[in-house]
Design a protein around this motif. Structure first.
Motif, PDB file in Angstrom:
ATOM      1  N   GLY A   1      -8.291 -29.269  -7.320  1.00 54.34           N
ATOM      2  CA  GLY A   1      -8.579 -28.934  -5.933  1.00 54.34           C
ATOM      3  C   GLY A   1      -9.322 -30.030  -5.211  1.00 54.34           C
TER       4      GLY A   1
ATOM      5  N   LYS B   1      -4.242 -32.577  -8.649  1.00 49.71           N
ATOM      6  CA  LYS B   1      -4.292 -31.524  -7.642  1.00 49.71           C
ATOM      7  C   LYS B   1      -4.772 -30.192  -8.195  1.00 49.71           C
ATOM      8  N   ASP B   2      -4.633 -29.978  -9.514  1.00 44.98           N
ATOM      9  CA  ASP B   2      -5.045 -28.698 -10.088  1.00 44.98           C
ATOM     10  C   ASP B   2      -6.557 -28.483  -9.974  1.00 44.98           C
TER      11      ASP B   2
END
Length: 633
Positions: A172, A169-170
């Motif tokens: 994006g 998730k980091d």
């Protein structure tokens, strides 16, 4: 101005570094590389190497190192952009217009590589975890060792819509979508609104994962094999800024160095074929990625070896894929660059064959690979029945379509010659005195003898041959002299018609000796020239006759047309030679049919005699037309 990494990579790929450097430095082939005395420091023993495949040069003496652009800036002293523009012009590429977002895109490409590396680490971790047990069992059943598993980077994607999305998730969602790892359900839905936007989700779920790497070993895409029921069986990443499936070959990063050791490249149908071969010791195998072999992939293979071996399954689908690749390669063929085709036993892939009979059986299949010309000939012969004249004409038309697709003139000429020889040998079988077998070219020829100068001399027709020789006067001789005069002026045509020429029986001894000398010269010399033919003839009657034929006022096929349309004249020569050869044969056949009709006059023997008589009349008319044609002066 900033240029994208993809543009610069494409520019480097399209530039032959050895050719570029060879314009100002004397380079010498050394295996798969080139060597030269280093232009950056004085030396007598070459230590400067050029690697076209990897696109760089390196000096082991002074340490100079770089690519095509670096060569232009360091050796030519050009500014970076000037170097790029000059290389792009030579490669037929347009330099992109200034774009304020180019640098931003370059940074994004770096980010995408980071994303793919992170995804690969996640998939490998999941394969070794509790959820990866089914995938590990599958690999064990396929006989994939732990060492092979690590080398090829096998992984596992859990059957979850959000596992990867959450873990990465980091980065994006936009970057994960651009990398092809997530699917955006609204991407193809123009009616989607922000109010009802649907969530993106993992593309690969419940699959055995294989990383696809570029030539530098960086992960640029993934292929996933489903373990249970479902479709598709294999799922590849979509095209992304990093990945173009039509330009990429699976295992290119490992096969490239392996090919330099083995001297060959093996092209198979899929991932697991590559892996089975690598585990059995064939590290030089690659595979296309779910598509037919493309022009870009063929060119990429030729950077590794001159004649890649295509080894597809022996079933209908595999052979169809092989012939598609063969047809696609035709416009790209050039001297030395071709394809070979190895066919696996029906119903077996490389893994099956290696498991049942061992690596030696696979090596035997590869050793028996047939050249491209043989594969095309066999395919067209088997494509349709060839029993009737119309069907045989169809075969000839299909073969012509193949040769028409070859753009390089020398390669095309050789294909035309080989197809013509095989076609004539199959449907217009000559007497035993016709051209030599291919396997004896350059060596002893049955019935042939060397003259006192060591040149091969064709045998005279055997005594008792019922077919008469071509007349020493009249229209036959007029046409024969025109053909010989044209061949003298354009000796490159001799080899193209050699088989039919070798079968001609000529009543005029001087004309016969001239023809035999020309045919023999075409066997012993790769390039036949007019002056060379005259030298072989020496002095004497035949030499003087040949010199006379070369005078401007001697009748021949129109020289101007030969210069402007060699293909047309080649066809005209073929027809003239065939008509001359058919005359004696038809007379012999007519005499035999007449004899049978006299001995036993039935409706059948009379009809046969009349049929051959009509053929002889048609032949005589065509002979007269050719001999009196205004194309002969």
């Amino acid at each position: 101005m900033s240029l994208s990494p993809s543009f610069l990579d494409e520019l480097r790929m399209r530039t032959s570094l050895s050719t570029l450097i060879g314009r100002t430095v004397k380079v010498q082939k050394a295996g798969r590389e080139y060597k030269a005395c280093c232009p950056f420091h004085n030396e007598k023993t070459p230590s400067f190497t050029i690697n076209d495949e990897k696109g760089f040069y390196h000096c082991f003496g002074c340490g100079a190192h770089g690519d095509a652009i670096r060569w232009m800036t360091d050796k030519r002293g050009l500014p970076f952009m000037e170097a790029v523009k000059e290389l792009a012009a030579a490669a037929g590429m347009d330099v992109p217009a200034p774009d304020p977002f180019t640098a931003q895109r370059a940074e994004k490409a770096k980010g995408l590589h980071d994303v793919m590396a992170a995804a690969q680490a996640l998939f490998e971790e999941q394969l070794g975890g509790i959820e990866g047990s089914e995938a590990r069992d599958y690999l064990a059943r396929r006989g994939i060792s732990d060492a092979t598993r690590r080398i090829f980077g096998f992984g596992y994607s859990t059957d979850s819509r959000t596992k990867l999305k959450t873990a990465l998730k980091d980065f994006g969602d936009p970057m994960l979508i651009e990398a092809g790892l997530l699917i955006d359900p609204d991407a193809a839905d123009d009616s989607a609104t922000q109010a009802r936007k649907r969530e993106s989700y993992d593309r690969f779920r419940g699959r055995l994962m294989l990383p696809i790497r570029d030539i530098r070993g960086r992960v640029i895409a993934f292929g996933g094999r489903i373990l249970g029921a479902g479709e598709p069986k294999y799922l590849n990443s979509p095209d992304t800024p990093l990945f173009d499936k039509g330009r990429t070959l699976y295992n290119i990063d490992r096969a490239s160095p392996a090919s330099r050791q083995s001297g060959r490249v093996i092209v198979v149908e899929g991932y697991m074929d590559v892996i089975a071969l690598a585990q059995a010791g064939f590290g030089e195998a690659v595979a296309p990625l779910g598509t037919a072999l493309t022009e870009h992939q063929i060119e990429r293979l030729w950077k590794m070896t001159d004649v890649p071996i295509l080894c597809f399954d022996g079933d209908a689908a595999g052979q169809k894929a092989a012939i598609r690749a063969a047809i696609r390669a035709l416009p790209l063929l050039r001297p030395g660059m071709s394809l070979a085709f190895a066919t696996l036993p029906a119903g077996q892939d490389p893994d099956d064959l290696i498991r049942s009979e061992g690596p030696a059986a696979m090596e035997k299949v590869l050793d028996s690979a047939e050249p491209l010309v043989d594969r095309l000939w066999t395919h067209e012969q088997n494509a349709a029945p060839i029993d009737t004249p119309e069907q045989r004409a169809g075969l000839k038309q299909r073969l012509s379509a193949i040769t028409d697709a070859i753009t390089h003139p020398d390669v095309r000429a050789h294909y035309v010659q080989i197809f013509r020889q095989r076609y004539d040998a199959q449907f217009f079988a000559r007497r035993a005195t016709s051209a030599e077998p291919r396997h004896q070219r350059g060596g002893a020829r049955p019935g042939w003898q060397r003259d006192r100068r060591g040149h091969w001399k064709a045998p005279l027709p055997p005594a008792g041959n019922e077919a008469r020789a071509i007349g020493a006067s009249g229209m036959e001789q007029r046409l024969l002299r025109a053909v010989l005069a044209s061949l003298l002026r354009h000796p490159e045509q001799i080899a193209l018609h050699r088989e039919m020429l070798s079968g001609l029986q000529i009543a005029d001894s001087a004309l016969g000796e001239l023809l035999r000398a020309m045919v023999a010269a075409s066997f012993t010399q790769e390039t036949v020239e007019t002056e060379g033919l005259l030298t072989i003839l020496g002095q004497g009657e035949v030499y003087n006759m040949a010199k006379g034929m070369l005078r401007a006022d001697t009748f021949t096929f129109t020289p101007n047309r030969m210069k402007t349309d060699s293909d047309r004249v080649q066809r005209d020569l073929e027809e003239a030679i065939r008509v001359m050869a058919q005359g004696p044969e038809l007379e012999t056949a007519l005499a035999e049919a007449t004899r049978r009709a006299r001995e036993d006059l039935t409706e059948e023997t009379f009809a046969e005699q009349q049929r051959i008589h009509r053929m002889k009349m048609d032949h005589d008319q065509r002979l007269a037309e050719l001999a009196q044609s205004e194309d002969i002066i």
